[in-house]
Every structure is written in structure tokens, then in C-alpha cells.
Design an enzyme around this catalytic site. Structure first.
Site, PDB file in Angstrom:
ATOM      1  N   LEU A 189      13.896 -10.579  39.351  1.00  0.00           N
ATOM      2  CA  LEU A 189      13.322  -9.242  39.584  1.00  0.00           C
ATOM      3  C   LEU A 189      12.188  -8.917  38.606  1.00  0.00           C
ATOM      4  CD1 LEU A 189      16.419  -7.047  40.582  1.00  0.00           C
ATOM      5  CD2 LEU A 189      14.818  -8.278  42.043  1.00  0.00           C
ATOM      6  N   GLY A 190      11.709  -9.928  37.916  1.00  0.00           N
ATOM      7  CA  GLY A 190      10.489  -9.740  37.118  1.00  0.00           C
ATOM      8  C   GLY A 190      10.701  -9.091  35.768  1.00  0.00           C
ATOM      9  N   SER A 191      11.903  -9.237  35.207  1.00  0.00           N
ATOM     10  CA  SER A 191      12.205  -8.576  33.941  1.00  0.00           C
ATOM     11  C   SER A 191      11.186  -8.909  32.841  1.00  0.00           C
ATOM     12  CB  SER A 191      13.627  -8.962  33.541  1.00  0.00           C
ATOM     13  OG  SER A 191      13.770  -9.053  32.193  1.00  0.00           O
ATOM     14  N   SER A 192      10.873 -10.189  32.658  1.00  0.00           N
ATOM     15  CA  SER A 192      10.002 -10.544  31.529  1.00  0.00           C
ATOM     16  C   SER A 192       8.588 -10.004  31.735  1.00  0.00           C
ATOM     17  CB  SER A 192       9.983 -12.062  31.314  1.00  0.00           C
ATOM     18  OG  SER A 192       9.502 -12.709  32.465  1.00  0.00           O
ATOM     19  N   ALA A 193       8.059 -10.112  32.951  1.00  0.00           N
ATOM     20  CA  ALA A 193       6.699  -9.611  33.189  1.00  0.00           C
ATOM     21  C   ALA A 193       6.659  -8.088  33.050  1.00  0.00           C
ATOM     22  CB  ALA A 193       6.214 -10.035  34.571  1.00  0.00           C
ATOM     23  N   ALA A 194       7.711  -7.410  33.488  1.00  0.00           N
ATOM     24  CA  ALA A 194       7.730  -5.934  33.399  1.00  0.00           C
ATOM     25  C   ALA A 194       7.778  -5.482  31.941  1.00  0.00           C
ATOM     26  CB  ALA A 194       8.919  -5.378  34.176  1.00  0.00           C
ATOM     27  N   ASP A 244       4.149 -12.632  39.383  1.00  0.00           N
ATOM     28  CA  ASP A 244       4.990 -11.567  38.808  1.00  0.00           C
ATOM     29  C   ASP A 244       4.152 -10.539  38.053  1.00  0.00           C
ATOM     30  OD1 ASP A 244       7.075 -13.066  39.755  1.00  0.00           O
ATOM     31  OD2 ASP A 244       8.235 -13.035  37.901  1.00  0.00           O
TER      32      ASP A 244
HETATM   33  O1  PMV Z   1      10.590 -15.181  37.724  1.00  0.00           O
HETATM   34  P1  PMV Z   1      11.181 -15.343  39.087  1.00  0.00           P
HETATM   35  O2  PMV Z   1      12.552 -15.859  39.090  1.00  0.00           O
HETATM   36  O3  PMV Z   1      10.946 -14.158  39.943  1.00  0.00           O
HETATM   37  O4  PMV Z   1      10.348 -16.537  39.797  1.00  0.00           O
HETATM   38  C1  PMV Z   1       8.987 -16.448  39.945  1.00  0.00           C
HETATM   39  C2  PMV Z   1       8.566 -17.109  41.187  1.00  0.00           C
HETATM   40  C3  PMV Z   1       8.293 -18.610  41.121  1.00  0.00           C
HETATM   41  O5  PMV Z   1       7.470 -18.843  42.252  1.00  0.00           O
HETATM   42  C4  PMV Z   1       9.569 -19.402  41.248  1.00  0.00           C
HETATM   43  C5  PMV Z   1       7.569 -19.031  39.864  1.00  0.00           C
HETATM   44  C6  PMV Z   1       6.138 -18.534  39.756  1.00  0.00           C
HETATM   45  O6  PMV Z   1       5.584 -18.637  38.666  1.00  0.00           O
HETATM   46  O7  PMV Z   1       5.565 -18.074  40.752  1.00  0.00           O
END
Ligand code: PMV
Length: 316
Positions: free
Chosen positions: A106-111, A152
Site C-alpha cells: 500500500l505504498g507505506s515507504s513512499a508515503a 509508488d
Molecule cells: O511496494 P509494492 O509492494 O507496492 O510494490 C511495488 C510494485 C512493483 O511493481 C512490484 C515494484 C515497482 O517498483 O514497481
């Protein structure tokens, strides 16, 4: 000076995860029911340049200088300082909290990165634009995930549905008909980097097999885009089902995800698939609004640890 706060939403990938790393398109949407929150407060009595970081969710309270320099929270602060190059850095406290489950797609690190970048740049009186926030968050993602596609950070920084192809200009998606999604968490946390690296190993061993799957996913993402932008959305469900099968072919599903996907379909979802890197984390089901509760109930009975119901609203 008052405290400066910034929020960043979670996200889910509607279609195209993994193949997006290999320059095929993906469609991703913000999930505003969960978010990261960063608050910056000046510490006028502390030594200039002293940055205290608090992240109670992970039991962290430390002076930034005492943390490893490749720590993602430190890196998120440093990319902003590098971008702004302020003459002076006043002492401040950065407090980060998040309701986005960690390592669950669900994008925790990017958020967390986006919230920090926004709050710190605003604290310096120079709030950054969405494209720059996205680019800086991408730099932080690279440290954590090795070879992220950038989807993300883009969907979270812009907080809009996107059609994303690596290294191409971002395209915002119009939504013709509202989409209701049930998002269900397996409760299994699976680090993105290791799943992405397994997919890369398979691709290196048998490129034609992986490439054929990536191309098939590309075709269905492009069909899905037309449906989202023009309707009708009923056929979107079968594209999600097909995407799940291709992801199984890449060996990134797991029994728990497959079980929740099957349960959602039996409970009347139009389609369902894993979302994110897989091997755990979340699955998503497209539903008619009237049966969202019924599908959620069935997912809980079949082992989901938590549920989010979200609606992607019509645009334009
Ligand atoms: O971070 P996640 O688990 O949402 O995965 C990101 C999506 C992937 O396509 C698996 C990786 C990426 O960098 O796009």
C-alpha cells in the site's frame, strides 16, 4: 513558529505491478483511507542543525546524526536539504506517524518519504512542487527497493489515478464511472525488494517466458485504461482476474492471496487480484457498491486481517 504538517496517502496498483519494472504500463490509484503524516516543529533552544527524529510506530527516537546515513527517514530529510541547500538549518523535531501497513503493497515507504519531503520543505518556507516531491521520494525508494519502477512515489506525490510507464512522462487518468474496491490484507508482510529480485532472477534465467507475461499484462493494462476512461467498467473485473493469473505465472502470489482472491470472486466481486509486490500484503477486489460490505465480510471470514473499502471517484 507553528508546527508544519503534511499528509501523504497510501496507494494501490490496480494493474501492472512487476511488469512496470520492465517498462510496461501500470495503473495506480491513491488510497486516502490510510496515510502517512509528518510534522516538523522548530526547536529554538537546541543547537542549529540538530534534527531530532521521532517515529513512534517503529519505536524510534534519535538524533539524526546518530542514525545510519542510509536509514530511509534520514535519507528523506537529506534529499530535501540537498535540494533546498539552505544557508542555515535551524534545529527541528520531525515526527512521523503512519496508518499504512508496512510491507503490504500500500505504498507505506513512499508515503512516509512524500510526507517528510513536503513537511520539511514547507518548514523551510519553500514547499516543493509535486514533480520534485515525486523525484526526491524516488531517490529514497531506490535505497530501499534497489530497482523501483517509480510508480509508488508518482501516484502518492500526485495523489491522483495515474497511467505510468517508467521513464515516460506521467499520464493522469480520467475516471468515467466511480470504481469501488475492497482491499484486504493477508497480514503477511513481504519486503518488495526480495520479491522484485526473485522476478529479476527468473527473467534472467528464462527471459522469453517473463517477457511474454509482461507483454500480456501490458495489453490488459491498455484495455483497462480505455474502460476506466470511457466505461463500462464491468469488464475491468475480468482484466483484473487475468492479471492475477499472470502474476501467479511470475510466481509472486501465495496460497493466502489466492484464497482471498477466490473468496472475493465467490462473494460476487467483478474481479480480484493481488496488489503490489505480492507473496503477502494486500489483494484488491472490484465490486458493485451495493455488495462491498458482503464481499468484505466474506474476506474477513476467509482470513483477511483488515479491510479497506475505497471509491475512486469520477473525474471531469
Ligand atoms: O511496494 P509494492 O509492494 O507496492 O510494490 C511495488 C510494485 C512493483 O511493481 C512490484 C515494484 C515497482 O517498483 O514497481
Amino acid at each position: 513558529m507553528p508546527a508544519i504538517g503534511a499528509y501523504a496517502p497510501g496507494k494501490c496498483i490496480l494493474l501492472g505491478e512487476h511488469s512496470v519494472v520492465y517498462h510496461r504500463p501500470a495503473i495506480a490509484i491513491p488510497v486516502t483511507q490510510v496515510h502517512a503524516h509528518a510534522v516538523v516543529t522548530a526547536r529554538p533552544t537546541a543547537k542549529p542543525g540538530e534534527i531530532l527524529i521521532q517515529a513512534p510506530d517503529i519505536d524510534l527516537q534519535a538524533d539524526m546524526d546518530d542514525l545510519p546515513q542510509d536509514h530511509p527517514l534520514v535519507h528523506a530529510v537529506q534529499v530535501v536539504l540537498k535540494e533546498l541547500a539552505p544557508i542555515q538549518i535551524p534545529a527541528f523535531l520531525l515526527r512521523i506517524t503512519s496508518t499504512i501497513p508496512i510491507a503490504s503493497g500500500l505504498g507505506s515507504s513512499a508515503a512516509v518519504s512524500v510526507a517528510i519531503i513536503r513537511a520539511v520543505s514547507t518548514f523551510f518556507g519553500r514547499p516543493l512542487t509535486d514533480p520534485i516531491v515525486s523525484e526526491l521520494a524516488f531517490q529514497v525508494e531506490k535505497i530501499q527497493h534497489g530497482d523501483p519502477s517509480g510508480v509508488d512515489n508518482a501516484v502518492i506525490a500526485f495523489s491522483r489515478p495515474i497511467y505510468y510507464v517508467r521513464n515516460l512522462p506521467l499520464e493522469h487518468l480520467e475516471v468515467a464511472i466511480p470504481l469501488t474496491l475492497v482491499i484486504a490484507n493477508t497480514g503477511i508482510s513481504a519486503p518488495t525488494a526480495s520479491v522484485v529480485s526473485d522476478v529479476r532472477n527468473q527473467w534472467q534465467k528464462n527471459p522469453s517466458h517473463s517477457e511474454a507475461i509482461f507483454d500480456a499484462i501490458k495489453n490488459l493494462v491498455n484495455k483497462a485504461r480505455l474502460l476506466i476512461e470511457n466505461g463500462p467498467i464491468d469488464d475491468l473485473g475480468s482484466l483484473m482476474d487475468a492479471n492475477h493469473e499472470y502474476l501467479r505465472g511470475l510466481n509472486v502470489s501465495c496460497p493466502e492471496l489466492d484464497h482471498l482472491v477466490a473468496s472475493a470472486r465467490s462473494a460476487g466481486a467483478l474481479g480480484a487480484k493481488l496488489s503490489g509486490s505480492g507473496r503477502g500484503g494486500n489483494m484488491i477486489a472490484l465490486v458493485k457498491p451495493a455488495i462491498a460490505e458482503q464481499v468484505s465480510q466474506s474476506l474477513i471470514e476467509n482470513g483477511a486481517k483488515s479491510i479497506i473499502i475505497t471509491t475512486l471517484e469520477q473525474t471531469g
